[in-house]
Design an enzyme around this catalytic site. Structure first.
Site, short mmCIF file in Angstrom:
data_model
loop_
_atom_site.label_atom_id
_atom_site.label_comp_id
_atom_site.label_asym_id
_atom_site.label_seq_id
_atom_site.Cartn_x
_atom_site.Cartn_y
_atom_site.Cartn_z
N GLU A 1 0.82 -1.22 0.00
CA GLU A 1 0.00 0.00 0.00
C GLU A 1 0.85 1.27 0.00
O GLU A 1 1.73 1.45 0.84
CB GLU A 1 -0.93 -0.01 1.21
CG GLU A 1 -1.89 1.16 1.26
CD GLU A 1 -2.98 1.00 2.30
OE1 GLU A 1 -3.71 1.98 2.56
OE2 GLU A 1 -3.12 -0.10 2.87
N VAL A 2 0.56 2.15 -0.95
CA VAL A 2 1.18 3.48 -1.08
C VAL A 2 2.70 3.38 -1.04
O VAL A 2 3.38 3.95 -0.17
CB VAL A 2 0.64 4.46 -0.03
CG1 VAL A 2 1.01 5.89 -0.40
CG2 VAL A 2 -0.88 4.37 0.10
#
Length: 267
Positions: free
Chosen positions: A160-161
């Site tokens: 994630e990210v």
């Protein structure tokens, strides 16, 4: 060709052969829509995983569920929870706990999905809710973390990210599946929240999200119509416009006359 629900083996066999699609969904209506649209993988809350109607509306969605490790209890509690979810029809378990728990579950043949990068339950360790892995040193830490998940027995990890260069390079060098949320197209699955896609999220909209419909505006319109309808009902009752004769039941005239005569003498 009739579509069937993929197995873990099916998903692993697709490694490096293109991207699948994944949604975070919360309702039976969203599940039915994901099924009809042809989404591949979904993340669902435990309440939906155990709903007896879920598999009726979503027979082919590979479905992951989980619980925050901070409220899961011991590893044994985690295992019991995983067993209940799999018996109810879930296909995999999201695990935000440490690698020891991941290994413990994997050794019991639970399909486990880990999480690296911006992990909400561990964000304080990476500086809060922001991108992770923007320096070479931080990127190498991510690489080693993904490899550790693979060694522990997880079959997939949500990333994630994380910078696209980092996620893509890691994905190309590991056998574990990488599910990208805001980490670019170089992974095995693209993952978004249905509430962002549908425009029902009224809070912070992450950079990686894309809004395809504006359900919030439609919900606002429907709420205004709901209030207006209730007000019209109040007005009709006050004026006598409701109920009309078509809304009520009447007795035969002779029965009504007999009843009224008898009730007058009743004590």
């Amino acid at each position: 060709m009739t579509r069937r629900k993929p197995t873990v083996a099916d998903l692993r066999a697709r490694k490096g052969k293109g991207q699948l699609t994944m949604l975070r969904i919360f309702t039976l209506e969203e599940a039915a829509a994901a099924e009809a649209a042809g989404i591949d993988v979904v993340s669902i809350p435990p309440a939906l995983a155990t709903d007896p109607e879920y598999r009726q509306v979503a027979p082919t969605l590979f479905s992951m569920t989980g619980v925050d490790h901070r409220e899961a209890g011991t590893r044994e509690d985690y295992l019991r929870f995983a067993g209940r979810m799999l018996m109810a029809g879930a296909d995999a378990l999201y695990c935000s706990a440490g690698l020891g728990t991941v290994r413990y579950l994997a050794e019991e043949h639970i399909p486990v999905v880990g999480h690296v990068g911006l992990v909400p339950s561990r964000a304080t360790w990476t500086g809060g809710f922001k991108a992770v892995g923007k320096t070479a040193d931080a990127a190498m830490v991510l690489f080693e973390e993904v490899r550790a998940y693979e060694e522990a027995g997880a079959f997939a990890v949500e990333i994630e990210v994380v910078p696209v260069e980092v996620a893509s390079a890691i994905s190309a060098r590991v056998g574990i599946l990488l599910w990208s949320m805001g980490s670019g197209p170089g992974c095995d699955v693209q993952y978004l929240f249905a509430e962002d896609i549908l425009g029902t999220n009224r809070g912070h909209m992450p950079r990686h999200s894309k809004v395809y419909r504006n359900f919030a505006a439609e919900f606002d319109r429907l709420q205004s119509e709901r209030i207006a309808a209730f007000r019209e009902f109040i007005s009709d009752v006050a004026s006598g416009a409701y109920p009309e004769d078509r809304h009520i039941v009447r007795m035969a005239p002779e029965e009504a006359a007999s009843f009224l005569a008898r009730i007058e003498t009743a004590r």
